[in-house]
Design an enzyme around this catalytic site. Structure first.
Site, short mmCIF file in Angstrom:
data_model
loop_
_atom_site.label_atom_id
_atom_site.label_comp_id
_atom_site.label_asym_id
_atom_site.label_seq_id
_atom_site.Cartn_x
_atom_site.Cartn_y
_atom_site.Cartn_z
N SER A 49 -4.75 -7.54 11.92
CA SER A 49 -4.15 -8.78 12.43
C SER A 49 -2.75 -9.09 11.93
O SER A 49 -2.06 -9.92 12.51
CB SER A 49 -5.07 -9.95 12.10
OG SER A 49 -5.36 -9.96 10.73
N THR A 50 -2.33 -8.46 10.83
CA THR A 50 -0.99 -8.72 10.29
C THR A 50 -0.43 -7.42 9.70
O THR A 50 -1.13 -6.42 9.60
CB THR A 50 -1.03 -9.79 9.16
OG1 THR A 50 -1.96 -9.36 8.16
CG2 THR A 50 -1.44 -11.16 9.65
N GLY A 51 0.82 -7.47 9.29
CA GLY A 51 1.43 -6.38 8.53
C GLY A 51 1.28 -5.01 9.17
O GLY A 51 1.48 -4.83 10.38
N ALA A 111 -14.86 -7.42 6.57
CA ALA A 111 -14.99 -5.96 6.79
C ALA A 111 -15.82 -5.27 5.71
O ALA A 111 -16.35 -4.19 5.94
CB ALA A 111 -13.60 -5.33 6.84
N ALA A 139 -5.95 -5.35 3.10
CA ALA A 139 -5.36 -5.83 1.84
C ALA A 139 -6.10 -7.12 1.54
O ALA A 139 -5.88 -8.12 2.22
CB ALA A 139 -3.87 -6.05 1.98
N TYR A 233 3.10 -1.64 -10.37
CA TYR A 233 2.45 -1.11 -9.16
C TYR A 233 1.78 0.24 -9.43
O TYR A 233 0.57 0.29 -9.67
CB TYR A 233 3.45 -1.01 -7.97
CG TYR A 233 2.67 -0.94 -6.68
CD1 TYR A 233 2.47 -2.07 -5.90
CD2 TYR A 233 2.05 0.24 -6.27
CE1 TYR A 233 1.68 -2.02 -4.76
CE2 TYR A 233 1.27 0.30 -5.15
CZ TYR A 233 1.09 -0.83 -4.39
OH TYR A 233 0.31 -0.77 -3.27
N LYS A 242 -5.14 2.55 -5.77
CA LYS A 242 -4.56 3.46 -4.77
C LYS A 242 -4.86 4.92 -5.12
O LYS A 242 -5.00 5.75 -4.23
CB LYS A 242 -3.05 3.23 -4.66
CG LYS A 242 -2.67 1.88 -4.04
CD LYS A 242 -3.17 1.76 -2.61
CE LYS A 242 -2.70 0.49 -1.94
NZ LYS A 242 -3.36 0.25 -0.65
N VAL A 272 7.97 -6.82 3.25
CA VAL A 272 7.42 -8.16 3.06
C VAL A 272 6.22 -8.35 3.98
O VAL A 272 6.35 -8.29 5.20
CB VAL A 272 8.48 -9.23 3.40
CG1 VAL A 272 7.94 -10.63 3.15
CG2 VAL A 272 9.74 -9.00 2.60
N THR A 273 5.05 -8.51 3.38
CA THR A 273 3.85 -8.88 4.14
C THR A 273 3.13 -9.92 3.30
O THR A 273 3.51 -10.17 2.16
CB THR A 273 2.89 -7.68 4.36
OG1 THR A 273 2.43 -7.24 3.08
CG2 THR A 273 3.54 -6.52 5.09
P1 NAI Z 1 -1.52 -7.80 5.20
O1 NAI Z 1 -1.88 -8.87 4.25
O2 NAI Z 1 -0.42 -8.07 6.17
O3 NAI Z 1 -2.80 -7.34 6.07
C1 NAI Z 1 -4.09 -7.34 5.58
C2 NAI Z 1 -5.09 -7.24 6.71
O4 NAI Z 1 -6.41 -7.14 6.15
C3 NAI Z 1 -5.14 -8.45 7.65
O5 NAI Z 1 -5.39 -8.01 8.97
C4 NAI Z 1 -6.36 -9.25 7.16
O6 NAI Z 1 -6.99 -10.05 8.14
C5 NAI Z 1 -7.26 -8.10 6.76
N1 NAI Z 1 -8.30 -8.48 5.80
C6 NAI Z 1 -8.16 -8.94 4.53
N2 NAI Z 1 -9.37 -9.13 3.97
C7 NAI Z 1 -10.30 -8.77 4.89
C8 NAI Z 1 -11.71 -8.73 4.92
N3 NAI Z 1 -12.44 -9.07 3.86
N4 NAI Z 1 -12.31 -8.34 6.07
C9 NAI Z 1 -11.59 -7.98 7.17
N5 NAI Z 1 -10.26 -7.97 7.19
C10 NAI Z 1 -9.61 -8.37 6.07
O7 NAI Z 1 -1.21 -6.52 4.30
P2 NAI Z 1 -0.35 -5.19 4.47
O8 NAI Z 1 0.82 -5.27 3.55
O9 NAI Z 1 -0.14 -4.85 5.87
O10 NAI Z 1 -1.33 -4.14 3.79
C11 NAI Z 1 -2.12 -3.22 4.50
C12 NAI Z 1 -2.24 -1.95 3.68
O11 NAI Z 1 -0.93 -1.35 3.57
C13 NAI Z 1 -2.73 -2.18 2.25
O12 NAI Z 1 -3.56 -1.14 1.85
C14 NAI Z 1 -1.43 -2.14 1.45
O13 NAI Z 1 -1.64 -1.79 0.10
C15 NAI Z 1 -0.69 -1.06 2.21
N6 NAI Z 1 0.77 -1.00 1.98
C16 NAI Z 1 1.55 -2.11 2.05
C17 NAI Z 1 2.91 -2.03 1.76
C18 NAI Z 1 3.78 -3.24 1.79
O14 NAI Z 1 4.87 -3.20 1.22
N7 NAI Z 1 3.41 -4.30 2.44
C19 NAI Z 1 3.55 -0.75 1.41
C20 NAI Z 1 2.65 0.38 1.49
C21 NAI Z 1 1.31 0.24 1.72
#
Ligand code: NAI
Length: 386
Positions: A49-51, A111, A139, A233, A242, A272-273
């Site tokens: 849903s995001t990021g 999830a 996340a 990190y 990780k 930024v997320t």
């Molecule tokens: P985000 O916060 O934008 O997205 C998280 C997603 O997980 C959302 O869709 C949310 O609804 C869902 N979610 C959270 N808890 C849940 C649950 N209990 N059940 C179902 N859905 C759930 O985060 P982002 O940054 O997009 O992170 C996604 C992945 O990417 C993570 O593993 C993060 O570590 C990784 N990542 C992020 C980076 C960054 O700079 N933002 C860089 C590299 C990797």
């Protein structure tokens, strides 16, 4: 209702439905311009849903013409409160997808739970038959186990205090922040939440229910980053989680070798997320990185990263991986000249020069865009239905 942003530290308490729709529309339009590429046809996105998860869903739909099922944990609006941005993003995405002739359904719930895994399996069975890709982009701050035990994820070091410069998100000043070490229990809990255990549970459940195609691919996202942020990190609690995620990718590939299922980690760029803005010290690094990469002309957001994933890295005939079998979308971020410049700036930066040396505008634009604010073509003085 007229909706204004209400920011508290690294979170915004409100979100704008029209702005969130605009955010989704812009991402779709980017992928449409990139054009089509061969890829998976039926995709389950966990954390859609995001990021990065949302961008993955948009990219795979519009670049590969895939049908998608998305899992998310979002809150709908009440009489007095707006919904969470992921709720509005998903509604908007499903509407756009339906208009463009794509199958897109979503399940809102935890999830980590067996119930949501069962619901997803039912939906796949009844409507798609099988999926050929699973993207795990969760996340989460916590995980509730079947027996009610709750594990919380923490962002701490594992060896002593780490003190460094940090951006005070309340007033854009550069301060010194100290992050303390986690306890053994906190380390374990973070690995439970952000490690690979639940990813493996998903893949196992999908295989046992016979809803995962032979030779399917599953991806989970990770981050490494520069030495500067290692204590908080890469070598911190989240980094340990990780590493567990990475080891799980090896385990999944080995366990399901007879079905040809392959699990990969994609190491993505710092962006930024909602999840990443909660990490201390990192936002200042982000703002400097944005500045340096924009000047060099290779800055990307989530959608540009995911466009490149499907167009360049995940070619069905040849997957572009490093020697440890990881997909590297952090390749531009980690270029030597980029990192040298970032470190030069890091050493000089202070409250007086931060707006000149770092891309604070870019940082905050991305932050507000996540919640549907600061889009120049949205009239925020207008009443909207929440
Ligand atoms: P985000 O916060 O934008 O997205 C998280 C997603 O997980 C959302 O869709 C949310 O609804 C869902 N979610 C959270 N808890 C849940 C649950 N209990 N059940 C179902 N859905 C759930 O985060 P982002 O940054 O997009 O992170 C996604 C992945 O990417 C993570 O593993 C993060 O570590 C990784 N990542 C992020 C980076 C960054 O700079 N933002 C860089 C590299 C990797």
């Amino acid at each position: 209702m007229i909706i204004e942003p209400k920011v508290k530290g690294f979170i915004c308490m409100t979100s704008h439905p029209e702005g969130c729709k605009e955010n989704v529309a812009r991402q779709i339009s980017y992928i449409k311009k990139l054009g089509k590429t061969a890829g998976p046809q039926k995709v389950l996105v966990i954390g859609a849903s995001t990021g990065y998860g949302l961008a993955s869903r948009i990219a795979v739909t519009y670049a590969c013409d895939a049908s998608t099922i998305g899992i998310m944990y979002e809150k709908p609006a009440t009489d007095r409160r707006t919904a969470t941005p992921g709720w509005y993003n998903t509604t908007a995405f499903e509407d756009f997808a339906a208009k463009d002739g794509y199958y897109a359904k979503s399940i809102n719930g935890d999830a980590f739970s067996k119930e949501i895994k069962d619901q997803a399996i039912e939906l796949i069975k009844n409507e798609l038959g099988k999926v050929d890709m699973v993207i795990y982009s969760l996340a989460a701050p916590r995980r509730t186990m079947q027996d009610g035990t709750i594990y919380n994820s923490t962002l701490k070091t594992v060896e002593g205090d780490f003190t460094n410069k940090s951006l005070n998100l309340n007033n854009n000043t550069v301060i010194e922040a100290t992050i303390g070490p986690a306890t053994e229990e906190e380390i374990l809990s973070t690995v439970k939440v952000m490690g690979g255990e639940d990813w493996k549970d998903w893949i196992t459940a999908l295989v046992e229910a016979d809803v995962l195609s032979d030779n399917a691919i599953t991806l989970a996202y990770s981050y490494i980053g520069p030495k500067l942020t290692y204590p908080v990190y890469y070598n911190g609690t989240i980094g340990l989680a990780k590493k567990h995620l990475y080891n799980t990718s090896v385990e999944i590939t080995k366990n399901f070798a007879s079905k040809g299922i392959k699990a990969y980690i994609s190491v993505n760029k710092a962006l930024v997320t909602q999840a990443s803005s909660a990490i201390p010290i990192v936002p200042l690094y982000f703002a400097i990185l944005y500045k340096v990469m924009k000047e060099k002309g290779n800055h990307e957001g989530c959608i540009e990263q995911m466009g490149r994933l499907f167009h360049e890295k995940l070619n069905p005939i040849h997957i572009d991986k490093d020697e440890e079998n990881r997909i590297r979308l952090d390749d531009y971020e980690m270029q030597e000249d980029i990192q040298t410049k970032v470190m030069e700036i890091w050493n000089q930066i202070n409250t007086e020069n931060v707006s000149e040396l770092a891309d604070l505008t870019g940082y905050w634009d991305d932050f507000f865009h996540m919640f549907g604010f600061r889009f120049d073509n949205i009239d925020y003085s207008k009443d909207v239905e929440i």
